[in-house]
Scaffold this active site. Structure first.
Site, PDB file in Angstrom:
ATOM      1  N   GLY A   1       0.834  -1.197   0.000  1.00 56.70           N
ATOM      2  CA  GLY A   1       0.000   0.000   0.000  1.00 56.70           C
ATOM      3  C   GLY A   1       0.864   1.240   0.000  1.00 56.70           C
ATOM      4  O   GLY A   1       1.967   1.245  -0.543  1.00 56.70           O
ATOM      5  N   CYS A   2       0.367   2.272   0.633  1.00 54.03           N
ATOM      6  CA  CYS A   2       1.093   3.540   0.682  1.00 54.03           C
ATOM      7  C   CYS A   2       2.437   3.372   1.390  1.00 54.03           C
ATOM      8  O   CYS A   2       2.500   2.860   2.503  1.00 54.03           O
ATOM      9  CB  CYS A   2       0.241   4.585   1.412  1.00 54.03           C
ATOM     10  SG  CYS A   2       1.094   6.150   1.632  1.00 54.03           S
ATOM     11  N   PHE A   3       3.494   3.818   0.743  1.00 52.60           N
ATOM     12  CA  PHE A   3       4.823   3.648   1.328  1.00 52.60           C
ATOM     13  C   PHE A   3       5.013   4.435   2.611  1.00 52.60           C
ATOM     14  O   PHE A   3       5.829   4.078   3.456  1.00 52.60           O
ATOM     15  CB  PHE A   3       5.940   3.907   0.338  1.00 52.60           C
ATOM     16  CG  PHE A   3       5.910   5.187  -0.486  1.00 52.60           C
ATOM     17  CD1 PHE A   3       5.154   6.286  -0.165  1.00 52.60           C
ATOM     18  CD2 PHE A   3       6.693   5.247  -1.634  1.00 52.60           C
ATOM     19  CE1 PHE A   3       5.161   7.438  -0.950  1.00 52.60           C
ATOM     20  CE2 PHE A   3       6.723   6.389  -2.429  1.00 52.60           C
ATOM     21  CZ  PHE A   3       5.945   7.490  -2.081  1.00 52.60           C
TER      22      PHE A   3
END
Length: 176
Positions: free
Chosen positions: A9-11
């Site tokens: 997902g979002c880093f």
């Protein structure tokens, strides 16, 4: 030292947790697993490059076990959803692990087997050979610490940090 390249997902979420762990030497946000020769935020966000937002986390396995890093990775994202994490949808938000050698590939496979017991649905985490890691732009590095008033930090990242701290408290740096 060991380096893992992980996408979940979002880093910013992965980076925020990994940076707070004992034994972690570095965590960098970047892009991995795509078809283009280079990657940057807007191209990756559009989905055209097929890269995933990822972290490159380097840690001292004599301080924090490899298994713990991988178990935390699976705790803070949903490895059963294909190309999405919450409201983030697209191949850039897929669950993936990128290995550098056969030993790492085996470690990743074992981590998936270990964590499957925690999920009702099958894990869809991709395991691929590492080709290239493209460093994310400076504004994406340590985003959580540098943007404490951001709504995304409060609503999305903070609950993941709290969850990981609760489950793996002994591995968190008290100074973080």
């Amino acid at each position: 030292m060991t380096t893992y390249n992980l996408a979940g997902g979002c880093f910013w979420c992965l980076d925020a947790v990994f940076r707070q762990l004992k034994g972690v030497d570095s965590s960098y946000c970047g892009y991995i697993g795509g078809s283009k020769l280079t990657a940057h935020y807007y191209a990756v966000a559009s989905g055209i490059t097929k890269h995933a937002e990822s972290v490159q986390v380097t840690f001292d396995e004599t301080i924090i076990p490899k298994e713990t890093i991988l178990d935390i990775f699976f705790l803070i994202h949903n490895p059963t959803t294909l190309n999405e994490q919450g409201a983030d949808v697209g191949t850039q938000y897929r669950s993936a692990m990128f290995y550098v050698d056969d030993e790492q590939k085996t470690e990743f496979e074992q981590a998936i087997e270990r964590t499957q017991a925690n999920w009702d649905d099958p894990i869809v985490t991709e395991i691929s050979e590492l080709k290239d890691f493209y460093m994310g732009e400076p504004e994406h590095q340590d985003y959580f610490a540098n943007n404490p008033t951001s709504g995304y930090c409060y609503v999305v990242i903070e609950p993941k940090v709290v969850k990981a701290r609760k489950e793996f408290s002994k591995w968190f740096d008290d100074d973080a």
